[in-house]
Write a protein that holds these residues in place. Structure first.
Motif, mmCIF file in Angstrom:
data_model
loop_
_atom_site.group_PDB
_atom_site.id
_atom_site.type_symbol
_atom_site.label_atom_id
_atom_site.label_comp_id
_atom_site.label_asym_id
_atom_site.label_seq_id
_atom_site.Cartn_x
_atom_site.Cartn_y
_atom_site.Cartn_z
ATOM 1 N N ILE A 165 0.837 -1.204 0.000
ATOM 2 C CA ILE A 165 0.000 0.000 0.000
ATOM 3 C C ILE A 165 0.868 1.247 0.000
ATOM 4 O O ILE A 165 0.559 2.256 -0.652
ATOM 5 C CB ILE A 165 -0.934 -0.004 1.225
ATOM 6 C CG1 ILE A 165 -1.895 -1.193 1.165
ATOM 7 C CG2 ILE A 165 -1.731 1.300 1.320
ATOM 8 C CD1 ILE A 165 -2.777 -1.329 2.391
ATOM 9 N N ARG A 166 1.964 1.180 0.727
ATOM 10 C CA ARG A 166 2.859 2.329 0.853
ATOM 11 C C ARG A 166 3.616 2.617 -0.440
ATOM 12 O O ARG A 166 3.819 3.777 -0.802
ATOM 13 C CB ARG A 166 3.853 2.061 1.985
ATOM 14 C CG ARG A 166 4.894 3.151 2.205
ATOM 15 C CD ARG A 166 4.293 4.350 2.867
ATOM 16 N NE ARG A 166 5.327 5.315 3.238
ATOM 17 C CZ ARG A 166 5.100 6.405 3.944
ATOM 18 N NH1 ARG A 166 3.881 6.663 4.379
ATOM 19 N NH2 ARG A 166 6.084 7.219 4.242
ATOM 20 N N LEU A 167 4.024 1.561 -1.151
ATOM 21 C CA LEU A 167 4.954 1.744 -2.267
ATOM 22 C C LEU A 167 4.306 1.713 -3.648
ATOM 23 O O LEU A 167 4.899 2.215 -4.606
ATOM 24 C CB LEU A 167 6.039 0.656 -2.203
ATOM 25 C CG LEU A 167 6.924 0.665 -0.953
ATOM 26 C CD1 LEU A 167 7.942 -0.456 -1.019
ATOM 27 C CD2 LEU A 167 7.622 2.013 -0.783
ATOM 28 N N LEU A 168 3.115 1.112 -3.763
ATOM 29 C CA LEU A 168 2.471 1.017 -5.070
ATOM 30 C C LEU A 168 1.203 1.859 -5.108
ATOM 31 O O LEU A 168 0.532 2.009 -4.085
ATOM 32 C CB LEU A 168 2.128 -0.440 -5.399
ATOM 33 C CG LEU A 168 3.290 -1.411 -5.602
ATOM 34 C CD1 LEU A 168 2.754 -2.785 -5.994
ATOM 35 C CD2 LEU A 168 4.270 -0.908 -6.640
ATOM 36 N N PRO A 169 0.833 2.376 -6.277
ATOM 37 C CA PRO A 169 -0.430 3.119 -6.391
ATOM 38 C C PRO A 169 -1.621 2.178 -6.469
ATOM 39 O O PRO A 169 -1.503 1.038 -6.925
ATOM 40 C CB PRO A 169 -0.257 3.890 -7.705
ATOM 41 C CG PRO A 169 0.662 3.030 -8.516
ATOM 42 C CD PRO A 169 1.617 2.413 -7.531
ATOM 43 N N HIS A 170 -2.754 2.654 -6.000
ATOM 44 C CA HIS A 170 -3.985 1.885 -6.080
ATOM 45 C C HIS A 170 -4.582 2.068 -7.473
ATOM 46 O O HIS A 170 -4.776 3.191 -7.936
ATOM 47 C CB HIS A 170 -4.972 2.359 -5.013
ATOM 48 C CG HIS A 170 -6.214 1.539 -4.916
ATOM 49 N ND1 HIS A 170 -7.298 1.709 -5.740
ATOM 50 C CD2 HIS A 170 -6.539 0.528 -4.076
ATOM 51 C CE1 HIS A 170 -8.244 0.853 -5.416
ATOM 52 N NE2 HIS A 170 -7.818 0.121 -4.411
ATOM 53 N N VAL A 171 -4.865 0.956 -8.162
ATOM 54 C CA VAL A 171 -5.343 1.040 -9.540
ATOM 55 C C VAL A 171 -6.759 0.483 -9.694
ATOM 56 O O VAL A 171 -7.259 0.388 -10.808
ATOM 57 C CB VAL A 171 -4.398 0.282 -10.508
ATOM 58 C CG1 VAL A 171 -3.037 0.947 -10.540
ATOM 59 C CG2 VAL A 171 -4.263 -1.180 -10.121
ATOM 60 N N GLY A 172 -7.410 0.127 -8.600
ATOM 61 C CA GLY A 172 -8.768 -0.372 -8.683
ATOM 62 C C GLY A 172 -9.761 0.755 -8.870
ATOM 63 O O GLY A 172 -9.430 1.942 -8.798
ATOM 64 N N ASP A 173 -10.996 0.374 -9.102
ATOM 65 C CA ASP A 173 -12.085 1.343 -9.221
ATOM 66 C C ASP A 173 -12.473 1.788 -7.818
ATOM 67 O O ASP A 173 -13.170 1.082 -7.095
ATOM 68 C CB ASP A 173 -13.275 0.698 -9.933
ATOM 69 C CG ASP A 173 -14.425 1.680 -10.157
ATOM 70 O OD1 ASP A 173 -14.281 2.862 -9.762
ATOM 71 O OD2 ASP A 173 -15.452 1.272 -10.712
ATOM 72 N N THR A 174 -12.019 2.973 -7.404
ATOM 73 C CA THR A 174 -12.244 3.432 -6.039
ATOM 74 C C THR A 174 -13.710 3.677 -5.731
ATOM 75 O O THR A 174 -14.084 3.830 -4.581
ATOM 76 C CB THR A 174 -11.450 4.727 -5.781
ATOM 77 O OG1 THR A 174 -11.835 5.722 -6.753
ATOM 78 C CG2 THR A 174 -9.966 4.473 -5.881
ATOM 79 N N ALA A 175 -14.555 3.727 -6.741
ATOM 80 C CA ALA A 175 -15.980 3.938 -6.496
ATOM 81 C C ALA A 175 -16.666 2.680 -6.010
ATOM 82 O O ALA A 175 -17.667 2.732 -5.307
ATOM 83 C CB ALA A 175 -16.655 4.442 -7.765
ATOM 84 N N THR A 176 -16.130 1.514 -6.386
ATOM 85 C CA THR A 176 -16.776 0.249 -6.018
ATOM 86 C C THR A 176 -15.830 -0.729 -5.341
ATOM 87 O O THR A 176 -16.275 -1.751 -4.841
ATOM 88 C CB THR A 176 -17.348 -0.438 -7.277
ATOM 89 O OG1 THR A 176 -16.273 -0.681 -8.209
ATOM 90 C CG2 THR A 176 -18.397 0.440 -7.939
#
Length: 278
Positions: free
Chosen positions: A180-191
């Motif tokens: 979580i600290r080192l990689l970006p979140h690439v999921g659909d943050t809405a769902t």
């Protein structure tokens, strides 16, 4: 202290089936910021799940007849207990990741497949293989015979596996926080189930998670030697690095399912490291 307890109970509510309801739930409260802060207590969730696993394994080791198959039966029921407590949360993430990355080499298509709640062939194979690895390693560790100072077997030789089970659940839930600290979140943050984790975890959160893990290792050191724990942790960290490199190359980041898959792989790697060190 009250904030610490509330964040911990929120993490327990989010990642297990343990009921936090009624007045207790009202006292805990909820907000996206609180849920994001509760990520620091993921290893603390492992304390509870690991305790359940240890209780089931130890009880069956004491009740079942002393045969070569006793550790295997205890390992199976211990694994079932952890799945029931967590609702298969991490196993579900593993299956989704296997379906998505096994079903397509295109990043966008893989992410789309991972959102599908149905389990495909790759997900089913991944679940079967991971559960087989986990049960086999736990049965192997449960067969280790501990000797006292007089070179005589202990009356209960399950301390080794109990410490391994407990520490494995804690450490494997702490390591994904580095992702979580080192990689970006690439999921659909809405769902996405990991919506509150879309932001990077704060340094203070990592410190709390480290303290959870350090405490678990200190307690486990009463049954496991330092070399056992060092090798096991190195295996788990190596598994984390492999998973991070894989997700960075295929997805350019992580999703909530990636965190669940990483937890499962790191847990197995921890047990494998212990088995190798023995």
């Amino acid at each position: 202290m009250f904030k610490f307890i509330r964040h911990y109970l929120l993490a327990l509510q989010f990642f297990t089936r343990i009921p936090v309801t009624g007045r207790l739930a009202n006292w805990v409260g909820y907000s996206p910021d609180m849920l994001r802060a509760s990520a620091a207590h993921f290893p603390g969730v492992g304390v509870v799940v690991g305790a359940v696993a240890v209780a089931v394994f130890a009880l069956l080791q004491l009740l079942l007849p002393d045969t070569p198959f006793r550790p295997l039966v205890a390992a199976v029921f211990s694994t079932i207990a952890t799945v029931l407590v967590t609702g298969g949360f991490h196993e579900d993430g593993l299956a989704d990741v296997a379906d998505g990355l096994g079903g397509s080499y295109q990043r966008e298509r893989a992410l789309e497949i991972m959102k599908d709640s149905r389990v495909g062939a790759f997900g089913a194979m991944a679940l079967v293989l991971v559960l087989l690895c986990k049960v086999a390693l736990l049965a192997l560790l449960g067969s280790v015979e501990l000797l006292d100072a007089d070179e005589q077997p202990f009356a209960f030789s399950g301390w080794y596996i109990c410490a391994a089970l407990w520490a494995g659940h804690v450490i494997s839930r702490g390591l994904p926080l580095i992702m979580i600290r080192l990689l970006p979140h690439v999921g659909d943050t809405a769902t996405s189930k990991s919506k509150p984790l879309a932001d990077q975890i704060a340094s203070s959160g990592l410190l709390i998670a480290f303290l959870w893990c350090f405490g678990a290792l200190v307690l486990a050191s009463f049954a496991l030697s330092a070399i056992n724990l060092i090798v096991a942790c190195n295996f788990a960290v190596a598994a984390l690095l492999v998973m991070m490199r894989f997700f960075r190359r295929r997805l350019q980041g992580f999703t909530g399912d990636c965190l669940g898959a990483t937890q499962q792989v790191c847990e197995i790697a921890f047990y494998l490291g212990l088995a190798v060190s023995v």
